[in-house]
Every structure is written in C-alpha cells, then in structure tokens.
Scaffold this motif. Structure first.
Motif, short mmCIF file in Angstrom:
data_model
loop_
_atom_site.label_atom_id
_atom_site.label_comp_id
_atom_site.label_asym_id
_atom_site.label_seq_id
_atom_site.Cartn_x
_atom_site.Cartn_y
_atom_site.Cartn_z
N VAL A 28 0.86 -1.18 0.00
CA VAL A 28 0.00 0.00 0.00
C VAL A 28 0.90 1.24 0.00
O VAL A 28 1.81 1.34 0.83
CB VAL A 28 -0.91 0.01 1.26
N LEU A 29 0.63 2.16 -0.92
CA LEU A 29 1.40 3.41 -0.98
C LEU A 29 0.51 4.55 -0.51
O LEU A 29 -0.55 4.81 -1.10
CB LEU A 29 1.86 3.68 -2.42
N GLU A 30 0.91 5.23 0.54
CA GLU A 30 0.11 6.31 1.11
C GLU A 30 0.85 7.64 1.00
O GLU A 30 2.02 7.74 1.37
CB GLU A 30 -0.20 5.97 2.58
N ALA A 31 0.12 8.66 0.52
CA ALA A 31 0.75 9.97 0.31
C ALA A 31 1.14 10.64 1.62
O ALA A 31 2.16 11.32 1.70
CB ALA A 31 -0.22 10.88 -0.45
N ARG A 32 0.33 10.45 2.64
CA ARG A 32 0.52 11.18 3.88
C ARG A 32 1.47 10.44 4.83
O ARG A 32 1.71 9.24 4.66
CB ARG A 32 -0.84 11.39 4.59
N ASP A 408 -5.57 19.09 1.78
CA ASP A 408 -4.15 19.10 2.20
C ASP A 408 -3.82 17.84 3.00
O ASP A 408 -2.70 17.35 2.95
CB ASP A 408 -3.84 20.32 3.08
N HIS A 409 -4.81 17.35 3.78
CA HIS A 409 -4.52 16.14 4.56
C HIS A 409 -5.15 14.89 3.94
O HIS A 409 -4.89 13.79 4.38
CB HIS A 409 -4.91 16.29 6.04
N ASN A 410 -5.97 15.08 2.92
CA ASN A 410 -6.50 13.92 2.21
C ASN A 410 -6.94 14.37 0.82
O ASN A 410 -7.97 15.04 0.68
CB ASN A 410 -7.69 13.31 2.97
N ASN A 412 -8.42 13.09 -1.45
CA ASN A 412 -9.72 12.64 -1.95
C ASN A 412 -10.85 13.63 -1.65
O ASN A 412 -11.91 13.56 -2.26
CB ASN A 412 -10.09 11.29 -1.33
N TYR A 413 -10.63 14.56 -0.69
CA TYR A 413 -11.70 15.47 -0.27
C TYR A 413 -11.56 16.81 -0.99
O TYR A 413 -11.30 17.85 -0.38
CB TYR A 413 -11.70 15.62 1.25
N VAL A 414 -11.78 16.75 -2.29
CA VAL A 414 -11.57 17.92 -3.16
C VAL A 414 -12.51 19.07 -2.74
O VAL A 414 -13.73 18.89 -2.69
CB VAL A 414 -11.84 17.53 -4.63
N SER A 450 -12.16 3.54 -4.32
CA SER A 450 -12.42 4.50 -3.24
C SER A 450 -13.90 4.76 -3.07
O SER A 450 -14.75 4.15 -3.74
CB SER A 450 -11.72 5.82 -3.59
N ALA A 451 -14.22 5.73 -2.21
CA ALA A 451 -15.61 6.12 -2.00
C ALA A 451 -16.23 6.74 -3.25
O ALA A 451 -17.43 7.01 -3.28
CB ALA A 451 -15.69 7.10 -0.82
N ALA A 452 -15.42 6.96 -4.28
CA ALA A 452 -15.96 7.42 -5.56
C ALA A 452 -16.54 6.26 -6.37
O ALA A 452 -16.98 6.43 -7.50
CB ALA A 452 -14.86 8.13 -6.37
C1 LIG Z 1 -14.81 15.33 8.45
C2 LIG Z 1 -15.30 13.96 8.02
C3 LIG Z 1 -16.20 13.27 8.82
C4 LIG Z 1 -16.63 11.99 8.44
N1 LIG Z 1 -17.46 11.29 9.30
C5 LIG Z 1 -17.76 10.00 9.02
C6 LIG Z 1 -18.36 9.18 10.01
O1 LIG Z 1 -18.57 9.60 11.15
N2 LIG Z 1 -18.66 7.89 9.67
C7 LIG Z 1 -18.37 7.38 8.42
O2 LIG Z 1 -18.66 6.20 8.16
N3 LIG Z 1 -17.75 8.13 7.49
C8 LIG Z 1 -17.43 9.42 7.76
N4 LIG Z 1 -16.72 10.18 6.86
C9 LIG Z 1 -16.47 9.62 5.51
C10 LIG Z 1 -15.37 8.58 5.51
O3 LIG Z 1 -14.26 9.03 6.26
C11 LIG Z 1 -14.96 8.30 4.07
O4 LIG Z 1 -16.09 8.05 3.26
C12 LIG Z 1 -14.03 7.10 3.99
O5 LIG Z 1 -12.87 7.32 4.76
C13 LIG Z 1 -13.66 6.82 2.56
O6 LIG Z 1 -12.70 5.80 2.54
P1 LIG Z 1 -11.71 5.62 1.30
O7 LIG Z 1 -10.84 4.50 1.63
O8 LIG Z 1 -12.51 5.60 0.04
O9 LIG Z 1 -10.88 6.99 1.21
P2 LIG Z 1 -10.14 7.83 2.30
O10 LIG Z 1 -10.46 7.37 3.66
O11 LIG Z 1 -10.44 9.24 1.97
O12 LIG Z 1 -8.60 7.52 2.06
C14 LIG Z 1 -7.95 7.82 0.86
C15 LIG Z 1 -6.46 7.71 1.12
O13 LIG Z 1 -5.76 7.78 -0.11
C16 LIG Z 1 -4.65 8.63 0.05
N5 LIG Z 1 -4.34 9.17 -1.28
C17 LIG Z 1 -5.12 9.94 -2.07
N6 LIG Z 1 -4.49 10.22 -3.21
C18 LIG Z 1 -3.28 9.60 -3.15
C19 LIG Z 1 -2.18 9.52 -4.05
N7 LIG Z 1 -2.18 10.13 -5.24
N8 LIG Z 1 -1.09 8.79 -3.67
C20 LIG Z 1 -1.07 8.14 -2.47
N9 LIG Z 1 -2.10 8.20 -1.58
C21 LIG Z 1 -3.18 8.92 -1.94
C22 LIG Z 1 -5.13 9.69 1.02
O14 LIG Z 1 -4.05 10.37 1.64
C23 LIG Z 1 -5.93 8.83 1.99
O15 LIG Z 1 -5.13 8.31 3.01
C24 LIG Z 1 -16.22 11.42 7.21
C25 LIG Z 1 -15.29 12.11 6.43
C26 LIG Z 1 -14.81 13.35 6.83
C27 LIG Z 1 -13.75 14.04 6.02
#
Ligand SMILES: Cc1cc2nc3c(=O)[nH]c(=O)nc-3n(C[C@H](O)[C@H](O)[C@H](O)COP(=O)(O)OP(=O)(O)OC[C@H]3O[C@@H](n4cnc5c(N)ncnc54)[C@H](O)[C@@H]3O)c2cc1C
Length: 486
Positions: A28-32, A408-410, A412-414, A450-452
């Motif tokens: 797994v490659l993570e940006a942060r 800036d910290h994720n 994905n949250y454009v 992803s969540a997309a």
């Molecule tokens: C403020 C807030 C509150 C929320 N509250 C809830 C809640 O209470 N309950 C709930 O179920 N959901 C909640 N959500 C939604 C939930 O966090 C997300 O839907 C979920 O984390 C999506 O998972 P994911 O794996 O698709 O992406 P993410 O969790 O967004 O992870 C994506 C990862 O990919 C990394 N990444 C992105 N681009 C690159 C790249 N080019 N190279 C390397 N790494 C990269 C990012 O740094 C990140 O670590 C909340 C979200 C936010 C922001």
C-alpha cells in the motif's frame, strides 16, 4: 510484486487485506505520513494526551458492512454503543431522540411514534434490505438478499420515494419526527429533499435501532485502521507512507493496481492508458458540497439544554426540518448559511478513555459551499450555543480545517467534499461512471476502489472489497465467495 494499492483509507486497506489473504504480495502506498485516510485518530497538539478523529468518528456503516462482518471487526475492535444513537435538539428546548431502543424512540415521538415504527422500525427489524440496497455494488443483487431481504429492499425503495420527494411531509403530523429524520438525511450534504439524502437517512436511521446502533470505537476511528493494518501485515503485506502517486513513475511494477483515490487522480496518473471514452466519463465525475471541520478541546461536557441530548453519541445541530432544508439550499447555491447544519460528537459519552486531565475532545463539522476557505469556528460555536447555552465557556482550544484545506490532509476530499463525490441520484448509481463494472478503469489491471465507487462514502470498506473481488477473479483467476448479509 502482485498488487499495489494507492491510498490507505478504509477502502484501500480492505482491498489490500482481501488481496493479501488470497496469498498475493501487496504493498500500500500512502501519500501522507499517517495511515488510514478518513479513519485516522491523531494528536493534533491541542491538549496533552488528547487524540481527535480527523475525519470519521461514528460507525454504523462499519458495523453493518458485510465486509467488516466477514473480517470480524467486532472481535478486533471494541464498538461502544451510545444509549441515544443520535439527537436533534430543537429551538424551543424540545429534542428528537433516536434511542438505540426502538420502542423508547417510538414512545418519545408521541403521535408520530407509529409512523416512525412503520417507516424506520420496519427497516431496522431486519437490516438486510436497507444494507443490501444501499451498500451493494449497485450492479448485482447482493448474496443473502434473496428471498428475505427483498421485502426489506422494496420497503427501502418505497421509503426513498416518499422521503426523497416533496411527499416527505405526508407521513408525520408533528414536527419532531421530521426534524429527527432530516438531521440524518443531511449527512448526504445535498439539497433536501432528494432521493440520495433519503437513502442515506433510511439506511442510517434504521441502523440506529439495530445491532450496535451508531457505535464509536474505543480509542477512536484509528482502531479500525489498526485492525486492518495488523491483518494486512500478518498476511505479508506492507504499507509505505509519504509516497504520493502522481504519475506512472511513482508506481512500482505490479500485475494489478487499485486506486483508493479520486477519479481525477486515476486520470492524471494513467493518462492515455485509459480508453478515451472511459477517460472522458471519469472527467465528468462531479464533486459535491463541502464540510469544514472544527475540533475542540472542552473542560467539561457540552451543556445541552435538553438533558437527554447529552446521552447521544451524535448530535445533529440544525433545528427544524425547514431550517435544515434552507441551510442546505444556501450551501448548494454557494452561500454560507447563517445557521449551517453541524454534526457534533463527544466520544467520552461512551468512552471515558478519550478524556485526559479533565479535558475532552469534541468532534464537529459544518456544511459549507464547495471550496470555502472560511474558518467556521465561530459559526459552529454560535449554532451549538443555541441549544447548549454556555458552550462557549467550556471551550479550551479549537482548530478549524476550512473546506478548501481539507485536501491538504486527504487528496480525496476535493474542495472539502468529504463524500469524495456529489451524493446525488445520478452518482448513487453512476459512481464514478455508468459502466457495467464501476471498479475497472479500462486500463489493463487497474481498478478504482475509493468512496468514488459504489456504495459511496462511509467507513465500510466495501468499495475496496468489491474492487478486490473483481481484480482477484480477472487478474489472478481467484474466486472468493460472496460475503454474508444477515
Ligand atoms: C470530516 C469527516 C467526517 C466523516 N465522518 C464519518 C463518520 O462519522 N462515519 C463514516 O462512516 N464516514 C465518515 N466520513 C467519511 C469517511 O471518512 C470516508 O467516506 C471514507 O474514509 C472513505 O474511505 P476511502 O478508503 O474511500 O478513502 P479515504 O479514507 O479518503 O482515504 C484515501 C487515502 O488515499 C490517500 N491518497 C489519495 N491520493 C493519493 C495519491 N495520489 N497517492 C497516495 N495516496 C493517496 C489519502 O491520503 C488517503 O489516506 C467522514 C469524512 C470526513 C472528512
């Protein structure tokens, strides 16, 4: 290397776990610098010994997720169940209360109690229908849904038609039950009423009275990430942090790559490797309205005017149904609402270990227009004060991440779109595109997870799981069985 996963959010880690458990080598490659994307729990430096959930905090979807059920999340992470799943304080001192106990909720809603039972209670008796309809891959009938869950799924669909259209007022006679349900619908951060918001409301509201309700993991959301990473490492996987993937050059050679990223990142990295039509479709993917996060350190509990609100794991601060619909319409029109919808959670309601030295964290976010760079701390304080006079006096420290800085910290949250894509009728199904396989990118061996992708936002790991099952079958000839839906 067999598999590279870009991004370590819950979906990326779920995909990585599925691939590693199939015997493949996975990185797994993570940006942060930190692992976990939207499920990280971090020390923000606001107070010694306090950690904050930087994104997600409350986890009905993790409890309900067929992936996490098969993974055995409840054995690995202690999910603490608030007595009141969520509360909706009202301007005149009343409050809507969704107790974990359905009967208590129905009793508290007076004349609208039976209507709540027939709409929400019926779905919570067996959650298979709502879970199957809302958390499936939107392309197939989930295993286990046939035959029992079909009735529930049909009931869910009818509920969406009712609560997602101007007919949303017909069921209830009073004003507490509609406000209570609208607070949940507002999680979609989209105009109200709408089918997408109604689907969100009915899924989450039904889970509030089932199983573990709206649980909060002991120690914070990072416990879920910890369990996934531990399992990944135990099966030979690795995670590399501080490794943003911006182009093909940032990717090691691998037979298969899964992107836990935005569709735009996929397009930027793959470029012309993507078939032209798929690329154009991915470029049409839309981001939605936004949230600005405010984390507080408090010297005591929020002084809610209604005492039972203090027993809730989540509080929807938005007032009456019409007020929330107005606030969401303002945000959608690109304006800051005077009283923005705010979500509030004090984890110490169920988890005393989160308090330290007499201080406690408070998690909040407010809905704002996409790309807003406004510090909403004062707006959140003012709005919470409306239902908890004296709130200002218990604040010791705070930190706001405006919507524009959320990426800036994720990445994905454009623009602060915490759903990683607008939650609307089109993108409920065509997420990220209308393709028969929403996970395959069209380029050899490359998937989006992803969540997309379906089922969309939330910590459920299902986008990762659905993408991984397809990748395992196509790229490696490995079939994994369907996940149970009870
Ligand atoms: C403020 C807030 C509150 C929320 N509250 C809830 C809640 O209470 N309950 C709930 O179920 N959901 C909640 N959500 C939604 C939930 O966090 C997300 O839907 C979920 O984390 C999506 O998972 P994911 O794996 O698709 O992406 P993410 O969790 O967004 O992870 C994506 C990862 O990919 C990394 N990444 C992105 N681009 C690159 C790249 N080019 N190279 C390397 N790494 C990269 C990012 O740094 C990140 O670590 C909340 C979200 C936010 C922001």
């Amino acid at each position: 290397m067999d598999v590279v996963v870009v991004g370590s959010g819950p979906n990326g880690l779920a995909a990585a776990v599925a691939m590693a458990r199939a015997g493949l080598s996975v990185t797994v490659l993570e940006a942060r610098p930190t692992i976990g994307g939207g499920a990280r729990t971090l020390d923000l430096g606001l107070a010694d010994g306090l950690v904050h959930d930087v994104c997600s905090a409350v986890h009905p979807m993790a409890w309900a997720s067929p992936f996490f059920r098969a993974f055995g999340l409840e054995r690995r992470v202690e999910l603490l169940v608030p007595e009141v799943s969520y509360a909706q304080p009202l301007p005149d001192g009343r409050a809507g209360l969704a107790w974990h106990d359905l009967d208590r909720t129905v009793d508290g809603l007076g004349g609208d109690g039976p209507a709540w039972r027939s709409l929400v209670g019926a779905l919570s008796r067996s959650t298979a229908g709502a879970v199957g309809a809302a958390l499936g891959d939107k392309r197939s009938i989930p295993a286990g849904l046939v035959p029992g869950g079909l009735v529930g799924a049909a009931r869910f669909g009818l509920g969406v038609l009712e609560q997602g259209t101007p007919a949303w007022g017909v069921r209830f006679r009073g004003d507490v039950a509609p406000a209570l349900l609208t607070g949940v619908a507002a999680h979609a951060i989209t105009p109200l009423p709408s089918p997408a918001a109604a689907g969100t409301a009915l899924l989450l509201a039904s889970l509030a009275h089932a199983g573990q309700g709206w649980p909060i993991p002991r120690g914070g959301s990072g416990a879920i990430v910890g369990a996934l990473v531990e399992d990944l490492l135990a099966h030979g996987g690795t995670v590399v942090t501080d490794h943003p993937v911006r182009s093909r050059r940032d990717l090691p050679d691998a037979r298969c790559v899964l992107f836990d990223t935005t569709p735009r990142t996929l397009v930027d990295v793959l470029g012309d490797e993507l078939p032209a039509r798929r690329r154009a479709a991915l470029e049409r993917y839309r981001h939605g309205d936004a949230a600005a996060k405010v984390d507080f350190v408090l010297s005591g509990p929020v002084p809610w005017a209604h005492p039972d609100v203090a027993r809730a794991g989540t509080v929807h601060v938005g007032g009456m149904r019409a007020e929330m619909a107005h606030a969401e319409a303002e945000v959608h029109a690109g304006r800051h609402a005077d009283l923005p919808v705010c979500l509030v959670s004090d984890p110490t309601v169920v988890d005393a270990t989160r308090a330290h030295g007499g201080l406690r964290p408070l998690w909040t976010y407010a809905h704002v227009p996409a790309g807003s760079d406004v510090d909403v701390t004062e707006a959140v304080v003012r709005h919470v004060e409306r239902y908890a006079p004296g709130f200002r006096d218990v604040i010791v420290a705070s930190r706001c991440v405006p919507a524009a800085q959320m990426s800036d910290h994720n990445a994905n949250y454009v623009g602060g779109d915490i759903s990683a894509g607008a939650v609307n009728l089109r993108q409920m199904f065509a997420r990220p595109t209308a393709a028969l396989d929403p996970y395959a990118s069209g380029a050899d061996g490359v998937y989006l997870c992803s969540a997309a992708t379906p089922p969309g936002p939330g910590v459920h790991g299902l986008g990762g799981w659905y993408a991984a099952t397809r990748a395992l079958r196509r790229e490696f000839g490995i079939r994994v069985g369907p996940l149970p839906v009870d």
